[in-house]
Design a protein around this motif. Structure first.
Motif, PDB file in Angstrom:
ATOM      1  N   THR A   1       0.847  -1.380  -0.008  1.00 38.90           N
ATOM      2  CA  THR A   1       0.058   0.224  -0.028  1.00 38.90           C
ATOM      3  C   THR A   1       0.886   1.119   0.172  1.00 38.90           C
ATOM      4  N   LYS A   2       1.943   1.270   0.816  1.00 38.43           N
ATOM      5  CA  LYS A   2       2.758   2.306   1.141  1.00 38.43           C
ATOM      6  C   LYS A   2       3.689   2.622  -0.472  1.00 38.43           C
ATOM      7  N   MET A   3       4.011   1.573  -0.805  1.00 39.87           N
ATOM      8  CA  MET A   3       4.752   1.752  -2.229  1.00 39.87           C
ATOM      9  C   MET A   3       3.670   2.257  -3.449  1.00 39.87           C
ATOM     10  N   TRP A   4       2.599   1.704  -3.579  1.00 38.12           N
ATOM     11  CA  TRP A   4       1.626   2.565  -4.334  1.00 38.12           C
ATOM     12  C   TRP A   4       1.423   3.824  -4.389  1.00 38.12           C
ATOM     13  N   GLN A   5       1.154   4.249  -2.865  1.00 37.87           N
ATOM     14  CA  GLN A   5       1.014   5.455  -2.472  1.00 37.87           C
ATOM     15  C   GLN A   5       2.136   6.385  -2.715  1.00 37.87           C
ATOM     16  N   LYS A   6       3.145   6.001  -2.715  1.00 37.42           N
ATOM     17  CA  LYS A   6       4.559   6.656  -3.033  1.00 37.42           C
ATOM     18  C   LYS A   6       4.467   7.008  -4.612  1.00 37.42           C
ATOM     19  N   GLU A   7       3.923   6.126  -5.470  1.00 31.80           N
ATOM     20  CA  GLU A   7       4.276   6.055  -6.866  1.00 31.80           C
ATOM     21  C   GLU A   7       3.157   7.220  -7.230  1.00 31.80           C
ATOM     22  N   LYS A   8       1.975   7.234  -6.480  1.00 33.41           N
ATOM     23  CA  LYS A   8       0.782   8.108  -6.917  1.00 33.41           C
ATOM     24  C   LYS A   8       1.419   9.565  -6.540  1.00 33.41           C
ATOM     25  N   GLU A   9       1.920   9.704  -5.349  1.00 31.90           N
ATOM     26  CA  GLU A   9       2.328  11.044  -4.755  1.00 31.90           C
ATOM     27  C   GLU A   9       3.390  11.567  -6.017  1.00 31.90           C
ATOM     28  N   LYS A  10       4.401  10.752  -6.375  1.00 29.56           N
ATOM     29  CA  LYS A  10       5.404  11.465  -7.381  1.00 29.56           C
ATOM     30  C   LYS A  10       4.606  11.802  -8.745  1.00 29.56           C
ATOM     31  N   ALA A  11       3.530  11.209  -9.197  1.00 29.38           N
ATOM     32  CA  ALA A  11       3.165  11.376 -10.458  1.00 29.38           C
ATOM     33  C   ALA A  11       1.779  12.438 -10.461  1.00 29.38           C
ATOM     34  N   ILE A  12       1.267  12.772  -9.155  1.00 30.97           N
ATOM     35  CA  ILE A  12       0.141  13.395  -9.036  1.00 30.97           C
ATOM     36  C   ILE A  12       0.341  15.032  -9.430  1.00 30.97           C
ATOM     37  N   ASP A  13       1.347  15.538  -9.346  1.00 30.47           N
ATOM     38  CA  ASP A  13       1.677  16.810 -10.028  1.00 30.47           C
ATOM     39  C   ASP A  13       1.540  17.015 -11.299  1.00 30.47           C
ATOM     40  N   ILE A  14       2.042  15.877 -12.029  1.00 33.61           N
ATOM     41  CA  ILE A  14       2.059  16.012 -13.461  1.00 33.61           C
ATOM     42  C   ILE A  14       0.383  15.830 -13.982  1.00 33.61           C
ATOM     43  N   PHE A  15      -0.270  14.949 -13.410  1.00 33.50           N
ATOM     44  CA  PHE A  15      -1.553  14.588 -13.684  1.00 33.50           C
ATOM     45  C   PHE A  15      -2.557  15.601 -13.230  1.00 33.50           C
ATOM     46  N   THR A  16      -2.241  16.549 -12.471  1.00 38.16           N
ATOM     47  CA  THR A  16      -3.245  17.420 -12.106  1.00 38.16           C
ATOM     48  C   THR A  16      -2.772  19.167 -12.372  1.00 38.16           C
TER      49      THR A  16
ATOM     50  N   PHE B   1       4.189  -9.881  -4.575  1.00 35.84           N
ATOM     51  CA  PHE B   1       3.207  -9.660  -3.690  1.00 35.84           C
ATOM     52  C   PHE B   1       1.888 -10.322  -4.112  1.00 35.84           C
ATOM     53  N   ASP B   2       1.682  -9.979  -5.678  1.00 29.50           N
ATOM     54  CA  ASP B   2       0.507 -10.588  -6.238  1.00 29.50           C
ATOM     55  C   ASP B   2       0.388 -11.998  -5.755  1.00 29.50           C
ATOM     56  N   SER B   3       1.679 -12.584  -6.301  1.00 30.90           N
ATOM     57  CA  SER B   3       1.856 -14.040  -6.013  1.00 30.90           C
ATOM     58  C   SER B   3       1.548 -14.239  -4.625  1.00 30.90           C
ATOM     59  N   TYR B   4       2.158 -13.848  -3.954  1.00 34.66           N
ATOM     60  CA  TYR B   4       2.158 -14.008  -2.264  1.00 34.66           C
ATOM     61  C   TYR B   4       0.722 -14.173  -1.964  1.00 34.66           C
TER      62      TYR B   4
ATOM     63  N   GLN C   1      -1.613 -17.169  -0.386  1.00 31.90           N
ATOM     64  CA  GLN C   1      -1.801 -17.322   1.037  1.00 31.90           C
ATOM     65  C   GLN C   1      -3.369 -17.205   0.978  1.00 31.90           C
ATOM     66  N   ASN C   2      -4.042 -16.930  -0.154  1.00 32.09           N
ATOM     67  CA  ASN C   2      -5.484 -17.127   0.034  1.00 32.09           C
ATOM     68  C   ASN C   2      -6.086 -15.909   0.740  1.00 32.09           C
ATOM     69  N   ILE C   3      -5.354 -14.755   0.958  1.00 32.96           N
ATOM     70  CA  ILE C   3      -5.560 -13.369   1.862  1.00 32.96           C
ATOM     71  C   ILE C   3      -7.162 -12.820   1.454  1.00 32.96           C
ATOM     72  N   GLU C   4      -7.982 -12.519   2.268  1.00 33.91           N
ATOM     73  CA  GLU C   4      -9.335 -12.117   2.150  1.00 33.91           C
ATOM     74  C   GLU C   4      -9.365 -10.734   1.698  1.00 33.91           C
ATOM     75  N   SER C   5     -10.279 -10.396   0.738  1.00 35.29           N
ATOM     76  CA  SER C   5     -10.007  -9.030   0.094  1.00 35.29           C
ATOM     77  C   SER C   5     -10.500  -8.152   0.768  1.00 35.29           C
TER      78      SER C   5
ATOM     79  N   TYR D   1      -5.086  -1.333   0.259  1.00 37.31           N
ATOM     80  CA  TYR D   1      -4.179  -1.529  -0.911  1.00 37.31           C
ATOM     81  C   TYR D   1      -5.207  -1.252  -2.174  1.00 37.31           C
ATOM     82  N   GLU D   2      -6.082  -1.859  -2.274  1.00 39.17           N
ATOM     83  CA  GLU D   2      -6.987  -1.612  -3.788  1.00 39.17           C
ATOM     84  C   GLU D   2      -7.463  -0.234  -3.821  1.00 39.17           C
ATOM     85  N   ASN D   3      -7.837   0.483  -2.544  1.00 39.69           N
ATOM     86  CA  ASN D   3      -8.186   1.755  -2.751  1.00 39.69           C
ATOM     87  C   ASN D   3      -7.168   2.596  -3.482  1.00 39.69           C
ATOM     88  N   THR D   4      -5.904   2.529  -3.048  1.00 38.99           N
ATOM     89  CA  THR D   4      -4.828   3.133  -3.474  1.00 38.99           C
ATOM     90  C   THR D   4      -4.637   2.963  -4.986  1.00 38.99           C
ATOM     91  N   ILE D   5      -4.657   1.708  -5.446  1.00 41.28           N
ATOM     92  CA  ILE D   5      -4.496   1.317  -6.766  1.00 41.28           C
ATOM     93  C   ILE D   5      -5.605   1.962  -7.717  1.00 41.28           C
TER      94      ILE D   5
END
Length: 209
Positions: free
Chosen positions: A59-74, A111-114, A118-122, A128-132
């Motif tokens: 979740t943190k890594m996706w958030q960092k990617e979003k923060e790096k790009a947000i200035d461009i896309f706004t 992570f996706d494979s893991y 592990q059959n992690i519940e949604s 994580y999903e909200n950030t994506i």
């Protein structure tokens, strides 16, 4: 940011470094504690399981990617573009940043494979999903604008499905290249960024007559 938040961020950064290099299954909580230079008992006070730590790390890594790009896309310059040009800008961003974010793509593959094994519940993946979704929404808005302004033409397709297909295609190739882009001689003679550039052109050319 308080002391606890600083410690959690440090742990997540060290966990990410290990996970992206070794894979999540091959890393133990002891490994992460050693890397973060804390006792394993202290680590468990912040994260009760490796599963919880991995999810927060992703979740943190996706958030960092979003923060790096947000200035461009706004930016005003971006918002003035046609929908198709906005989509090209989005793909350009991820293509250009590939060299410095290969560890991110590799980690997300692990992570996706893991989480699948592990059959992690949604319900445990909601943040994580909200950030994506926030990042995917930027691409969706570009495609929606493209249909509205006529710069994107694609027959009878659900826009959300179209958006996900485009983003999944681009990210899947980036993940594959981050894992084994230089493993075979044919890959060495066809650099990852060239392959991403070709896929980008194929995506964009398919969206117009």
């Amino acid at each position: 940011m308080n002391v606890k938040e600083i410690k959690i961020n440090h742990i997540l950064e060290q966990g990410f470094e290990l996970f992206s290099k070794e894979g999540i299954d091959n890393v133990t909580m002891n490994n992460i504690a050693d890397k973060a230079e804390i006792g394993v008992a202290s680590l468990y006070r912040y994260f009760s399981t490796k599963e919880e730590l991995a999810i927060q790390c992703a979740t943190k890594m996706w958030q960092k990617e979003k923060e790096k790009a947000i200035d461009i896309f706004t930016s005003e310059k971006y918002l003035e573009k046609t929908g198709k040009d906005q989509l090209e800008e989005i793909l350009n961003y991820f293509e250009t940043s590939f060299d410095t974010t290969q560890d991110f793509y590799r980690f997300i593959y692990y992570f996706d494979s893991y989480i699948k094994r592990q059959n992690i519940e949604s319900s445990n993946l909601q943040n994580y999903e909200n950030t994506i979704k926030e990042i995917t929404q930027i691409a969706f808005q570009a495609i929606e604008k493209g249909f509205s302004d006529g710069s994107i033409l694609y027959p009878n397709e659900n826009l959300q499905t179209l958006t996900l297909t485009i983003m999944h295609s681009f990210f899947s190739l980036a993940q594959k290249l981050s894992l084994s882009g230089g493993m075979l001689s044919q890959d060495i003679s066809n650099p990852p960024k060239n392959q991403l550039e070709i896929l980008k052109k194929l995506i964009l050319s398919s969206l117009s007559k």
